[in-house]
Write a protein that holds these residues in place. Sequence first.
Motif, PDB file in Angstrom:
ATOM      1  N   THR A  98      40.558   8.149  34.888  1.00 19.92           N
ATOM      2  CA  THR A  98      41.097   9.276  35.608  1.00 19.92           C
ATOM      3  C   THR A  98      42.078  10.004  34.652  1.00 19.92           C
ATOM      4  O   THR A  98      42.012  11.138  34.757  1.00 19.92           O
ATOM      5  CB  THR A  98      41.961   8.778  36.660  1.00 19.92           C
ATOM      6  N   MET A  99      42.879   9.232  33.853  1.00 17.91           N
ATOM      7  CA  MET A  99      43.837   9.693  32.897  1.00 17.91           C
ATOM      8  C   MET A  99      43.105  10.338  31.862  1.00 17.91           C
ATOM      9  O   MET A  99      43.447  11.366  31.395  1.00 17.91           O
ATOM     10  CB  MET A  99      44.997   8.714  32.608  1.00 17.91           C
ATOM     11  N   ALA A 100      42.298   9.760  31.359  1.00 15.77           N
ATOM     12  CA  ALA A 100      41.486  10.452  30.259  1.00 15.77           C
ATOM     13  C   ALA A 100      40.727  11.655  30.625  1.00 15.77           C
ATOM     14  O   ALA A 100      40.894  12.332  29.912  1.00 15.77           O
ATOM     15  CB  ALA A 100      40.473   9.255  29.704  1.00 15.77           C
ATOM     16  N   LEU A 139      48.892  18.311  32.451  1.00 16.50           N
ATOM     17  CA  LEU A 139      48.523  17.677  31.130  1.00 16.50           C
ATOM     18  C   LEU A 139      49.729  16.905  30.725  1.00 16.50           C
ATOM     19  O   LEU A 139      49.404  15.776  30.003  1.00 16.50           O
ATOM     20  CB  LEU A 139      48.454  19.052  30.252  1.00 16.50           C
ATOM     21  N   ASP A 140      50.921  17.021  30.909  1.00 15.36           N
ATOM     22  CA  ASP A 140      51.994  16.354  30.506  1.00 15.36           C
ATOM     23  C   ASP A 140      51.846  14.891  31.048  1.00 15.36           C
ATOM     24  O   ASP A 140      51.972  13.803  30.471  1.00 15.36           O
ATOM     25  CB  ASP A 140      53.188  16.968  30.956  1.00 15.36           C
ATOM     26  N   HIS A 141      51.391  14.963  32.373  1.00 12.64           N
ATOM     27  CA  HIS A 141      51.506  13.870  33.167  1.00 12.64           C
ATOM     28  C   HIS A 141      50.194  12.891  32.407  1.00 12.64           C
ATOM     29  O   HIS A 141      50.530  11.750  32.181  1.00 12.64           O
ATOM     30  CB  HIS A 141      50.851  14.046  34.875  1.00 12.64           C
ATOM     31  N   ALA A 142      49.235  13.653  32.284  1.00 15.08           N
ATOM     32  CA  ALA A 142      48.049  12.705  31.714  1.00 15.08           C
ATOM     33  C   ALA A 142      48.476  12.124  30.346  1.00 15.08           C
ATOM     34  O   ALA A 142      48.343  10.825  29.827  1.00 15.08           O
ATOM     35  CB  ALA A 142      46.763  13.616  31.627  1.00 15.08           C
ATOM     36  N   ALA A 143      49.099  12.897  29.546  1.00 15.24           N
ATOM     37  CA  ALA A 143      49.507  12.549  28.149  1.00 15.24           C
ATOM     38  C   ALA A 143      50.435  11.562  28.123  1.00 15.24           C
ATOM     39  O   ALA A 143      50.079  10.518  27.361  1.00 15.24           O
ATOM     40  CB  ALA A 143      49.899  13.965  27.472  1.00 15.24           C
ATOM     41  N   ARG A 144      51.189  11.493  29.180  1.00 10.01           N
ATOM     42  CA  ARG A 144      52.363  10.513  29.077  1.00 10.01           C
ATOM     43  C   ARG A 144      51.709   9.131  29.337  1.00 10.01           C
ATOM     44  O   ARG A 144      51.907   7.950  28.858  1.00 10.01           O
ATOM     45  CB  ARG A 144      53.362  10.684  30.271  1.00 10.01           C
ATOM     46  N   VAL A 147      49.288   7.780  26.329  1.00  8.32           N
ATOM     47  CA  VAL A 147      50.394   7.403  25.522  1.00  8.32           C
ATOM     48  C   VAL A 147      50.720   6.058  25.783  1.00  8.32           C
ATOM     49  O   VAL A 147      50.618   4.950  25.205  1.00  8.32           O
ATOM     50  CB  VAL A 147      51.238   8.079  25.088  1.00  8.32           C
ATOM     51  N   ARG A 148      51.136   5.804  27.135  1.00 10.91           N
ATOM     52  CA  ARG A 148      51.757   4.554  27.623  1.00 10.91           C
ATOM     53  C   ARG A 148      50.809   3.641  27.780  1.00 10.91           C
ATOM     54  O   ARG A 148      50.982   2.112  27.293  1.00 10.91           O
ATOM     55  CB  ARG A 148      52.429   4.793  28.870  1.00 10.91           C
ATOM     56  N   LEU A 149      49.511   3.861  28.061  1.00 15.16           N
ATOM     57  CA  LEU A 149      48.576   2.654  27.994  1.00 15.16           C
ATOM     58  C   LEU A 149      47.801   2.510  26.734  1.00 15.16           C
ATOM     59  O   LEU A 149      47.657   1.242  26.242  1.00 15.16           O
ATOM     60  CB  LEU A 149      47.377   3.156  29.160  1.00 15.16           C
ATOM     61  N   GLY A 150      47.683   3.560  26.035  1.00 13.90           N
ATOM     62  CA  GLY A 150      46.920   3.180  24.588  1.00 13.90           C
ATOM     63  C   GLY A 150      47.936   2.542  23.896  1.00 13.90           C
ATOM     64  O   GLY A 150      47.618   1.642  23.018  1.00 13.90           O
ATOM     65  N   ASP A 151      49.281   3.010  23.526  1.00 14.52           N
ATOM     66  CA  ASP A 151      50.022   2.019  22.732  1.00 14.52           C
ATOM     67  C   ASP A 151      50.853   1.211  23.834  1.00 14.52           C
ATOM     68  O   ASP A 151      51.898   1.212  23.461  1.00 14.52           O
ATOM     69  CB  ASP A 151      50.949   3.374  22.419  1.00 14.52           C
ATOM     70  N   GLY A 152      50.120   0.452  24.437  1.00 16.47           N
ATOM     71  CA  GLY A 152      50.612  -0.506  25.499  1.00 16.47           C
ATOM     72  C   GLY A 152      50.521  -1.860  24.787  1.00 16.47           C
ATOM     73  O   GLY A 152      50.691  -2.430  23.872  1.00 16.47           O
TER      74      GLY A 152
END
Lengths: 245, 157
Positions: A98-100, A139-144, A147-152
Amino acid sequence: MSTPSKTLGDYVLGLADDALVSAQRMGWWISRAPQLEEDLALANIGLDQLGQARTLLSYAGQLEGDGRTEDDLAYLRDEREFRNVWLVERAQSDFGVTMARLLLFAAWQSELYAALASCPDPTLAGVAGKAVKEVAYHLDHAARWVVRLGDGTEESHQRMQAALDAEWPYLDELFRPVEGAVVDPASLHPLVLARIEPVVAEATLEVPQVAPARGGGRAGLHTEELGYLLAEMQHLHRSHPGATW
Amino acid sequence: MSSAWKIVADLPDPELPVVTIADLGILRDVTEDDQGRVHVQITPTYSGCPAMETISEDLVEALLSAGYQHVDVEFVLSPAWTTDWMTEDAKQKLLAYGIAPPGAVGHGGAVALPLSVRCPQCGSLDTRESSRFGSTACKSLWVCRSCHEPFDHFKAL
């Protein structure tokens, strides 16, 4: 031979259906999101999209000239009459997916609405001028989250990459030529990528190298999953014609 | 200023009853013709704001009960509403109600950075955003690290 208002109407209907179907998918998350704050966020994002869809549907009905209202268009059309892209219609139950998807969709909507905000059509410019500010938050919400999950953690990184790989093939359809387009879809391609790619890099993810999906939503060709979505969305209105709150 | 304007301007916002629709900048124009017909223009805060229909019904009712016979309401989208249209007085009322008012809108169209939002309860600047989206689309949810109270912040738009 189609008239200019017919082709403009089809174009507007496509944008309206993108927003409407996406809103319905967002609504699925209410009570199912990983945390209460996220329930609120996804519901609010869906509500913004629904608001955009309502004005666009009313306008599409007006351009069509057969007296169809926003409700007629939302609730009384069958699958083949919907003009939304495949990106928004597929079922999803993975938060990363959903975030992607929201990252891709909101990046595209941001550029689209920014361009439409200065177009000569006053209705489209009005909707877009308002929506562009709302979509900045989406967009800001999805981007956060990306980033949080990708760089988690290793697990979240892997799953976020898999989610991005799963959604990426559907990006291409947004940039294909559409009759009656007020903003040339292809012109948005580099602008949208310029919004997405820095987020993907910051999330320590790779831009997927995948073949585009077939698509065809703008011509009324859809995946099986849209039918189930419409059945749920339309059932009340069709079972109880004229029902009001 | 017409008396119709006065009647409409005093209507409270259904979700934020401490402020009026004029305070919020939702009320754009009220015109009266010589036959007593009133035309009201309002603008939504957000495209999907569910309060718009209630506001519209409220103001028609207020005008009809004040003796006006014909009232019509138009929703205008352009120019798009911004929190900069909110009066200073409205921001003070929100603060007293426990909602941190919006700061000025930044230029360039980017999402305003949530730098420091002052806690409406204790006034501390040591606060953190817990969700970008709060109880309504126009608000975000914050928590104060000093008094530990959660609070709503009206987002700049």
